[in-house]
Structures are given as structure tokens and as C-alpha cells.
Design an enzyme around this catalytic site. Structure first.
Site, PDB file in Angstrom:
ATOM      1  N   SER A   1       8.787  -3.862   2.764  1.00 35.48           N
ATOM      2  CA  SER A   1       7.687  -2.902   2.697  1.00 35.48           C
ATOM      3  C   SER A   1       7.830  -2.092   1.406  1.00 35.48           C
ATOM      4  CB  SER A   1       7.703  -1.992   3.927  1.00 35.48           C
ATOM      5  OG  SER A   1       8.936  -1.337   4.005  1.00 35.48           O
ATOM      6  N   LEU A  35       6.083  -2.166  -1.339  1.00 34.51           N
ATOM      7  CA  LEU A  35       5.918  -2.890  -2.605  1.00 34.51           C
ATOM      8  C   LEU A  35       4.783  -2.305  -3.443  1.00 34.51           C
ATOM      9  CD1 LEU A  35       6.294  -6.609  -1.483  1.00 34.51           C
ATOM     10  CD2 LEU A  35       7.847  -5.300  -2.912  1.00 34.51           C
ATOM     11  N   GLY A  92      -0.889  -0.352  -1.803  1.00 33.07           N
ATOM     12  CA  GLY A  92      -1.988   0.588  -2.033  1.00 33.07           C
ATOM     13  C   GLY A  92      -2.398   0.605  -3.492  1.00 33.07           C
ATOM     14  N   GLU A 105       3.516  -6.318  15.544  1.00 34.74           N
ATOM     15  CA  GLU A 105       2.265  -5.584  15.805  1.00 34.74           C
ATOM     16  C   GLU A 105       1.176  -5.911  14.789  1.00 34.74           C
ATOM     17  OE1 GLU A 105       3.686  -1.596  16.036  1.00 34.74           O
ATOM     18  OE2 GLU A 105       4.053  -1.430  13.897  1.00 34.74           O
ATOM     19  N   LYS A 156      14.922 -14.666  -8.003  1.00 35.98           N
ATOM     20  CA  LYS A 156      14.871 -15.584  -6.875  1.00 35.98           C
ATOM     21  C   LYS A 156      13.461 -15.664  -6.277  1.00 35.98           C
ATOM     22  CE  LYS A 156      18.198 -17.328  -6.047  1.00 35.98           C
ATOM     23  NZ  LYS A 156      18.811 -18.472  -6.810  1.00 35.98           N
ATOM     24  N   THR A 157      12.998 -16.884  -6.082  1.00 33.24           N
ATOM     25  CA  THR A 157      11.616 -17.070  -5.606  1.00 33.24           C
ATOM     26  C   THR A 157      11.547 -17.418  -4.114  1.00 33.24           C
ATOM     27  OG1 THR A 157      11.578 -19.428  -6.112  1.00 33.24           O
ATOM     28  CG2 THR A 157      10.923 -17.922  -7.875  1.00 33.24           C
ATOM     29  N   GLN A 199       8.385 -17.669  -1.313  1.00 38.28           N
ATOM     30  CA  GLN A 199       7.961 -18.913  -0.641  1.00 38.28           C
ATOM     31  C   GLN A 199       7.914 -18.729   0.875  1.00 38.28           C
ATOM     32  OE1 GLN A 199      10.397 -22.295  -1.821  1.00 38.28           O
ATOM     33  NE2 GLN A 199      10.872 -21.287  -3.753  1.00 38.28           N
ATOM     34  N   CYS A 204      -3.763  27.189  -0.337  1.00 32.46           N
ATOM     35  CA  CYS A 204      -3.710  27.325   1.115  1.00 32.46           C
ATOM     36  C   CYS A 204      -2.670  28.371   1.511  1.00 32.46           C
ATOM     37  CB  CYS A 204      -3.482  25.965   1.756  1.00 32.46           C
ATOM     38  SG  CYS A 204      -4.152  25.914   3.422  1.00 32.46           S
ATOM     39  N   MET A 241      -2.219  30.774  -1.136  1.00 33.92           N
ATOM     40  CA  MET A 241      -3.181  31.887  -1.225  1.00 33.92           C
ATOM     41  C   MET A 241      -2.815  32.955  -0.198  1.00 33.92           C
ATOM     42  SD  MET A 241      -7.251  31.986  -0.424  1.00 33.92           S
ATOM     43  CE  MET A 241      -7.937  33.277   0.610  1.00 33.92           C
ATOM     44  N   HIS A 290      -7.471  22.788  -0.455  1.00 35.13           N
ATOM     45  CA  HIS A 290      -6.541  21.921  -1.193  1.00 35.13           C
ATOM     46  C   HIS A 290      -7.296  21.187  -2.310  1.00 35.13           C
ATOM     47  CE1 HIS A 290      -3.011  22.182   1.494  1.00 35.13           C
ATOM     48  NE2 HIS A 290      -3.925  22.453   2.416  1.00 35.13           N
ATOM     49  N   GLU A 340      -6.178  19.687  -4.723  1.00 39.70           N
ATOM     50  CA  GLU A 340      -5.475  18.477  -5.186  1.00 39.70           C
ATOM     51  C   GLU A 340      -6.070  17.194  -4.611  1.00 39.70           C
ATOM     52  OE1 GLU A 340      -4.245  20.820  -3.227  1.00 39.70           O
ATOM     53  OE2 GLU A 340      -2.792  20.080  -1.751  1.00 39.70           O
TER      54      GLU A 340
HETATM   55  N1  GLN Z   1       0.083  27.405   7.745  1.00 35.76           N
HETATM   56  C1  GLN Z   1      -1.133  27.882   7.148  1.00 35.76           C
HETATM   57  C2  GLN Z   1      -2.309  27.697   8.069  1.00 35.76           C
HETATM   58  O1  GLN Z   1      -2.254  26.895   8.972  1.00 35.76           O
HETATM   59  C3  GLN Z   1      -1.390  27.209   5.826  1.00 35.76           C
HETATM   60  C4  GLN Z   1      -1.638  25.733   5.954  1.00 35.76           C
HETATM   61  C5  GLN Z   1      -1.587  25.020   4.633  1.00 35.76           C
HETATM   62  O2  GLN Z   1      -1.054  25.532   3.658  1.00 35.76           O
HETATM   63  N2  GLN Z   1      -2.109  23.811   4.569  1.00 35.76           N
HETATM   64  O3  GLN Z   1      -3.314  28.334   7.907  1.00 35.76           O
END
Ligand code: GLN
Length: 522
Positions: free
Chosen positions: A13, A15, A18, A147, A185-186, A190, A374, A377, A498, A500
């Protein structure tokens, strides 16, 4: 009708299925095709939201509020697409649906069986309509897993249903290098392809993970044993950055293999956006150090999207971003002496929260560019209430019962529930004009993704604003603060969401881009 590519893996696994799946999508997109991606995980958890990040890394959140495997993050970042809850399907979800249907009497007394009932359910998820030219489906786990068998059976049937030319089977394996004999090694490859064949699936293209390029002889040998033209045996080289993988595939003409299989016209692709990242990686650029005050550092990938977003912002700002991991539980101001910016990520539970509050205070007092996410903040508001407004009892009800609740549960229906339910997925946020947030986003309303229970208490707004911390982003109903900032500070901004999850390597994300730009100025 869409065409389908199924990505399976064998030998071991991890590798990078994704990234491989996403890279195939990138090659198709570079020729103007549209792509959708789905992940099928054979395990029995009904959704990945309940799985420990200690085992699986970050929980990624989709726009529609589904907690998924972090692979969906790769797909969204690489391909600029938005996925949803029906694109992350586990074995548990499939069985759950089938058993519910059985209880509901939907099968009209028939004997409910793996084939056809479970396999049909899997095929139903595979075939959910998209308006894209291609649907790439990654099958989690490794060929040979018990599975996973029913998933392989289902994709075999699916290829037979829609026609073999509409389906391509891509298989990832590993070619271990034996130092003593100096050989690649292959045999495991195979064996893995043979395993797949036992399930009625003939791989069309192989991606062989290896520390160096396979030689033509090795390609020919693998091809001969595996029933595959030698040119379809691709080396998936170990690289130092995942965004090089599409280029590695492009160099080996992987698009041509897909074109030949599906009967598409040969076409050159525009891979310039990946070349730009590759060039950035080797460029001689200044470094900027971000102190990340967190607590999940022992888990690889726990801050996956965040690390990515910082990397993306580095690409946009032409600077190499170095992340200094600062353990919140042992935080001392000394930790921040050599950083250009301080970032406090999300988190759950009281462990390490005092260090995070102290770090937010340190950034505030020392005019160090600060970004809070989050929980990041929430702690910045707690610090401000305690140390600027002067209310020493200020806290989150997540951490203290008797406190001035500056952070608390706001979803009324869940007041009596232990901590309430998570607010998940994208929500609108109105941005106040003439604020840093407005300048950064250049918009009056944004949508960002959430994953938290507690909210900043809007009742604190007046006292905070009087003392110099403003709410610059607010839910449209005016109840839920979404962004706070300190206008007198060089760069101090924090969001309840978030960001990100919406960053990508080609444009970055406005907040991260601005944060890194501010850190560079320092
Ligand atoms: N623990 C905090 C909340 O549930 C912040 C959660 C987080 O940072 N994702 O509100």
C-alpha cells in the site's frame, strides 16, 4: 457517455495511487478533456469522518460537508474540481445501503447476495452521472485484500457492461531494488498483475514505482509476463515533489496510451503549469519561515492540506516556505524568535491550547504576521479578551465550564448535546468593506469550508471592537463571526473556517498568499 479509468494497486500500500489518479486526470485536462474522480475504499467504516487521524492523516472536508479521505484533497488540488459526498464511497457505505434496502423490503423477498446486490450497488456509485468526459475511480487497498474482492468483481462487471474500450485498467506496483545484486526486481509486479487477472481484470497500463527509470529490457520483461505492450509499462519514479508526477508521466507518453486505448485523437498537452512548479522547486529563492504551533506533528499527513497551502503560497510569492513545527504543549516565546510568521492551525480538545493562546498573544504583541485557522482563530480571540480587554475568565466552553464564554456552542438545537454537532462544509461569509479581509479576497462574499463545533460569541463584538479587534467576516444572518483581524497590527487575521481546503498549487489561496507576502516583508 463518460469513459472510465480504474486505478488499482498491488504489492504494497502507500504507492501513491491518489497522486497517480490525479496525474492521469491532469494529462487529460491538459488536452482539454473534463475529468471527475471518485475514491472507493473497501473498509467497513460507513464514512471516514469517524476514523482516527492518527491512522489516516487529515480528515478532508468537501464543499458539501462530507468528511473524507485526504486523497480527495489531491484530486481537488491537482484538477481544480469540486467533489462531493458521493465521490468518497466506502465498503461500509455500500453494505449500509444494501442492508437498509433489504430491511425496507426493496428486494421483494429475493436472497440478498454479494453478487448481484452488493456489486450492483458499487456499480451504481461508479456510474452516477457526471457531465465529464472521464471518470477516474481509485480503488483503495491492495489487490488480494479480502474486503476489496467485491470491488474488483464490480469493476470487472462494469467494464463488461459498458464495453472494454470505454474502460481502462491502470495498475500500480512496486519494483524493489536489491542493493546487493544491483537489480530491480520485477517478480512482485508480475505476481500482482496475475492476482488482478484472477479477478478477471487485465491491466492495460502499469505504473511501476521504482527508485530509477526501468530499462527497456525491464519494461519488455514485465510487459511479456503481464500481457501488456512494453511501452505501457511506465516508471512511476520516486520524486521529491508530487507535482512532478504528471511530468514524469507526460515524458513517458501516458496520454498517448490513453488516447490509443480510448480511440482519442493524439494531441499535445499544455503542461506549463506543472513545469512552472518544477522550475520553482529548483530555483534559488529566499526562504521564509513560518512557525506552526500545533499538536499533531507525530502523525504524518495530519496537516496535509495546510502544508500544501503554505507550499502553494510559496510558489505564488517566489519564496521557499519552511515550516517550523512548534509543539503547542511546550510552547515558549523563544520558539518564535526566528520565524517570519506564526500560524495556528485547527485542533480539538484542551491539550496544548494554553500554548496556542500564548503564541497568538506573542504574535499580537510583537507585530509578527499572524494567521489563525479555526481553533487558531478561537485562541486569538481568547488571548485578546484576556490580555487586551482584561477579562481573565475568557475561554471557550470546550475547555472550561465556568468562564466568560467568548467561544461557545451556537447551534441552539444542540445546546444540551455533548458539544453539539460539527458545522461542516462550505458556508457563506459576508466581508466588511475596508478591512484586510476585503483587501485580500477582493469580494463582498466568500464561501469557505468549516469543520468545528464551537463558534465565536457574537455578544463579544462590541467590547472587542472597542479595544481594537474587529470582526471583518460574518455569516449573512449576522450571528456567526467568521473572520477577525487587528487593524493596528502589521498582519493579524484569523478565520473560523479552513481555507487550506480550497488552495491549489496554480493560484494558491488569497489568505495564504497574503500571509506569506506579509511574512516575507518581515
Ligand atoms: N475544537 C474547535 C471546535 O470544535 C476547533 C475545531 C477546529 O479547529 N477544526 O470548534
Amino acid at each position: 457517455m463518460s469513459k472510465y479509468i480504474f486505478v488499482t494497486g498491488g504489492v504494497v500500500s502507500s504507492l501513491g495511487k491518489g497522486v497517480s489518479a490525479a496525474s492521469l486526470g491532469a494529462l487529460l485536462q491538459s488536452r482539454g478533456y473534463t475529468v471527475h474522480v471518485r475514491k472507493f475504499d473497501p473498509y467497513l467504516n460507513v464514512d471516514p469522518g469517524t476514523m482516527s487521524p492518527l491512522q489516516h492523516g487529515e480528515v478532508y472536508v468537501t464543499h458539501d460537508g462530507f468528511e473524507t479521505d485526504l486523497d480527495l484533497g489531491y484530486y481537488e488540488r491537482f484538477l481544480g474540481i469540486k467533489l462531493s459526498r458521493t465521490d468518497s464511497v466506502s465498503g461500509g457505505r455500500i453494505y449500509w445501503d444494501v442492508l437498509n434496502a433489504e430491511r425496507h423490503g426493496d428486494y421483494l423477498g429475493a436472497t440478498v447476495q454479494l453478487i448481484p446486490h452488493v456489486s450492483n450497488k458499487i456499480k451504481e456509485y461508479i456510474a452516477r452521472p457526471t457531465d465529464t468526459d472521464f471518470v477516474i475511480c481509485e480503488i483503495g487497498g491492495t489487490v488480494g485484500d479480502i474486503e476489496g474482492k467485491i470491488f474488483l468483481e464490480s469493476i470487472r462487471q462494469f467494464a463488461n457492461d459498458v464495453g472494454r474500450r470505454n474502460v481502462m485498467f491502470a495498475h500500480l506496483t512496486l519494483a524493489p531494488y536489491l542493493e546487493q545484486s544491483g537489480e530491480l526486481k520485477t517478480k512482485p509486479t508480475q505476481m500482482s498483475v496475475r492476482r488482478l487477472l484472477e479477478n478477471g481484470i487485465q491491466a492495460d497500463v502499469l505504473f511501476v514505482r521504482s527508485p530509477r527509470m526501468l530499462t527497456p529490457d525491464e519494461q519488455a520483461k514485465i510487459g511479456m509476463f503481464c500481457n501488456i505492450p512494453a511501452k505501457n509499462v511506465i516508471t512511476s519514479m520516486n520524486v521529491d515533489n508530487i507535482y512532478k508526477i504528471p511530468l514524469v508521466y507526460e515524458e513517458q507518453h501516458v496520454f498517448d496510451i490513453m488516447a490509443e486505448h480510448f480511440g482519442l485523437p493524439m494531441a499535445a498537452g499544455d503542461m506549463s503549469k506543472f513545469h512552472k512548479i518544477a522550475d520553482y522547486l529548483t530555483a534559488d529563492l529566499p526562504t521564509c519561515t513560518i512557525g506552526m504551533v500545533g499538536k499533531y506533528f507525530d502523525v504524518p499527513d495530519a496537516y496535509k492540506s495546510l502544508n500544501e497551502a503554505l507550499f502553494h503560497a510559496g510558489v505564488q510569492n517566489n519564496v521557499h516556505v519552511k515550516i517550523k513545527k512548534i509543539d503547542a504543549e511546550r510552547f515558549t516565546p523563544n520558539d518564535c524568535k526566528d520565524v517570519d510568521g506564526i500560524l495556528i492551525p485547527g485542533g480539538f480538545g484542551a491539550r496544548g491550547v494554553d500554548g496556542k493562546i500564548a503564541a497568538a498573544g506573542y504574535a499580537r504583541e510583537n507585530n509578527i504576521p499572524f494567521m489563525g485557522i479555526c481553533l487558531g482563530m478561537q485562541v486569538s480571540v481568547i488571548d485578546f479578551m484576556r490580555n487586551v480587554v482584561g477579562d481573565k475568565d475568557a475561554n471557550s466552553t470546550e475547555f472550561a465550564k465556568n468562564c466568560t464564554p467568548v467561544i461557545c456552542i451556537m447551534n441552539d438545537c444542540d445546546k444540551d448535546n455533548m458539544g453539539g454537532t460539527l458545522r461542516l462544509g462550505a458556508y457563506p461569509c459576508n466581508i466588511k468593506p475596508n478591512t484586510l479581509a476585503h483587501q485580500i479576497y477582493g469580494a463582498d462574499q466568500i464561501f469557505e469550508r468549516h469543520r468545528h463545533r464551537y463558534e465565536m460569541n457574537i455578544e463579544c463584538q462590541a467590547v472587542l471592537e472597542k479595544n481594537g479587534m474587529i470582526i471583518s467576516g460574518l455569516s449573512p444572518d449576522g450571528r456567526l463571526p467568521e473572520i477577525v483581524e487587528i487593524p493596528s497590527h502589521k498582519f493579524f487575521i484569523a478565520g473560523q473556517f479552513h481555507p487550506e481546503f480550497q488552495s491549489n498549487p496554480f493560484t494558491g489561496h488569497p489568505l495564504f498568499n497574503a500571509f506569506i507576502a506579509a511574512a516575507m516583508k518581515k
